[in-house]
Design an enzyme around this catalytic site. Sequence first.
Site, PDB file in Angstrom:
ATOM      1  CG  HIS A 165      22.008  15.982   3.422  1.00  0.00           C
ATOM      2  ND1 HIS A 165      22.998  15.035   3.549  1.00  0.00           N
ATOM      3  CD2 HIS A 165      21.224  15.577   2.401  1.00  0.00           C
ATOM      4  CE1 HIS A 165      22.824  14.109   2.628  1.00  0.00           C
ATOM      5  NE2 HIS A 165      21.746  14.410   1.920  1.00  0.00           N
TER       6      HIS A 165
ATOM      7  CE1 TYR B  22      28.249  18.814   7.561  1.00  0.00           C
ATOM      8  CE2 TYR B  22      30.454  18.926   8.510  1.00  0.00           C
ATOM      9  CZ  TYR B  22      29.624  18.664   7.441  1.00  0.00           C
ATOM     10  OH  TYR B  22      30.143  18.242   6.253  1.00  0.00           O
TER      11      TYR B  22
HETATM   12  O1  CA2 Z   1      25.127  18.092   5.947  1.00  0.00           O
HETATM   13  C1  CA2 Z   1      25.085  16.882   6.153  1.00  0.00           C
HETATM   14  O2  CA2 Z   1      24.368  16.363   7.010  1.00  0.00           O
HETATM   15  C2  CA2 Z   1      26.013  15.957   5.365  1.00  0.00           C
HETATM   16  O3  CA2 Z   1      25.324  14.725   5.122  1.00  0.00           O
HETATM   17  C3  CA2 Z   1      27.233  15.723   6.236  1.00  0.00           C
HETATM   18  C4  CA2 Z   1      28.329  14.919   5.546  1.00  0.00           C
HETATM   19  C5  CA2 Z   1      28.670  15.520   4.189  1.00  0.00           C
HETATM   20  O4  CA2 Z   1      29.598  14.687   3.510  1.00  0.00           O
HETATM   21  C6  CA2 Z   1      27.427  15.679   3.320  1.00  0.00           C
HETATM   22  O5  CA2 Z   1      27.793  16.295   2.103  1.00  0.00           O
HETATM   23  C7  CA2 Z   1      26.395  16.541   4.013  1.00  0.00           C
HETATM   24  C8  CA2 Z   1      29.605  14.917   6.396  1.00  0.00           C
HETATM   25  C9  CA2 Z   1      29.430  14.393   7.780  1.00  0.00           C
HETATM   26  C10 CA2 Z   1      30.689  14.638   8.546  1.00  0.00           C
HETATM   27  O6  CA2 Z   1      30.364  15.244   9.762  1.00  0.00           O
HETATM   28  C11 CA2 Z   1      31.338  15.867  10.468  1.00  0.00           C
HETATM   29  C12 CA2 Z   1      30.927  16.527  11.592  1.00  0.00           C
HETATM   30  C13 CA2 Z   1      31.842  17.210  12.362  1.00  0.00           C
HETATM   31  C14 CA2 Z   1      33.172  17.192  11.999  1.00  0.00           C
HETATM   32  C15 CA2 Z   1      33.579  16.533  10.866  1.00  0.00           C
HETATM   33  C16 CA2 Z   1      32.661  15.857  10.110  1.00  0.00           C
END
Ligand code: CA2
Length: 156
Positions: free
Chosen positions: A111, A34
């Site tokens: 995303h 991310y």
């Molecule tokens: O890539 C993206 O922006 C997502 O929307 C992020 C979601 C995921 O479920 C989608 O498939 C794609 C997850 C967000 C969680 O973000 C975190 C960031 C840092 C640590 C843990 C989770």
Amino acid sequence: MARKTPGKTTGALPIYVLNGPNLNLLGTREPEVYGRATLAEIGKAVAERAKTHGFSVTFRHSNHEGELIDWLQEARTMASGVILNAAGLSHTSVSLLDAARALDKPLIEVHLSNPYRREPYRRRSYISEAATGVICGLGATGYLLAIDALAGLLKD
Ligand code: CA2
């Protein structure tokens, strides 16, 4: 008298940028997936980019599906358009899709990661069925590109 460019008026409604569950953890874990930017840093960069197009931004995060639905409904009258990263709810929530369909304004789905390179269950997004456009896999830059795209759509 010179006419103002549409979208450059100070009275333009803000662009809503809505962020779903767990995105408040950005910058603390999984930087390889991310990126390193925190959600607050993304919010600041998004506001600066929107300002160059003459728009203000309402930047929000919620871990709760119902709150995101409330904000999409609010955006029907209070926003110029919406940028939505519904996070994990993208892949599960018909109710968010229904709210996105009712928006009747441009909506860009964003995303940070590229869900198509990840687990199969991330390959379906309900939001995409209502989105004007989708940007994924470009990290925080995706939010800035979404601002550019939305500003372009709103000026048309
Ligand atoms: O890539 C993206 O922006 C997502 O929307 C992020 C979601 C995921 O479920 C989608 O498939 C794609 C997850 C967000 C969680 O973000 C975190 C960031 C840092 C640590 C843990 C989770």
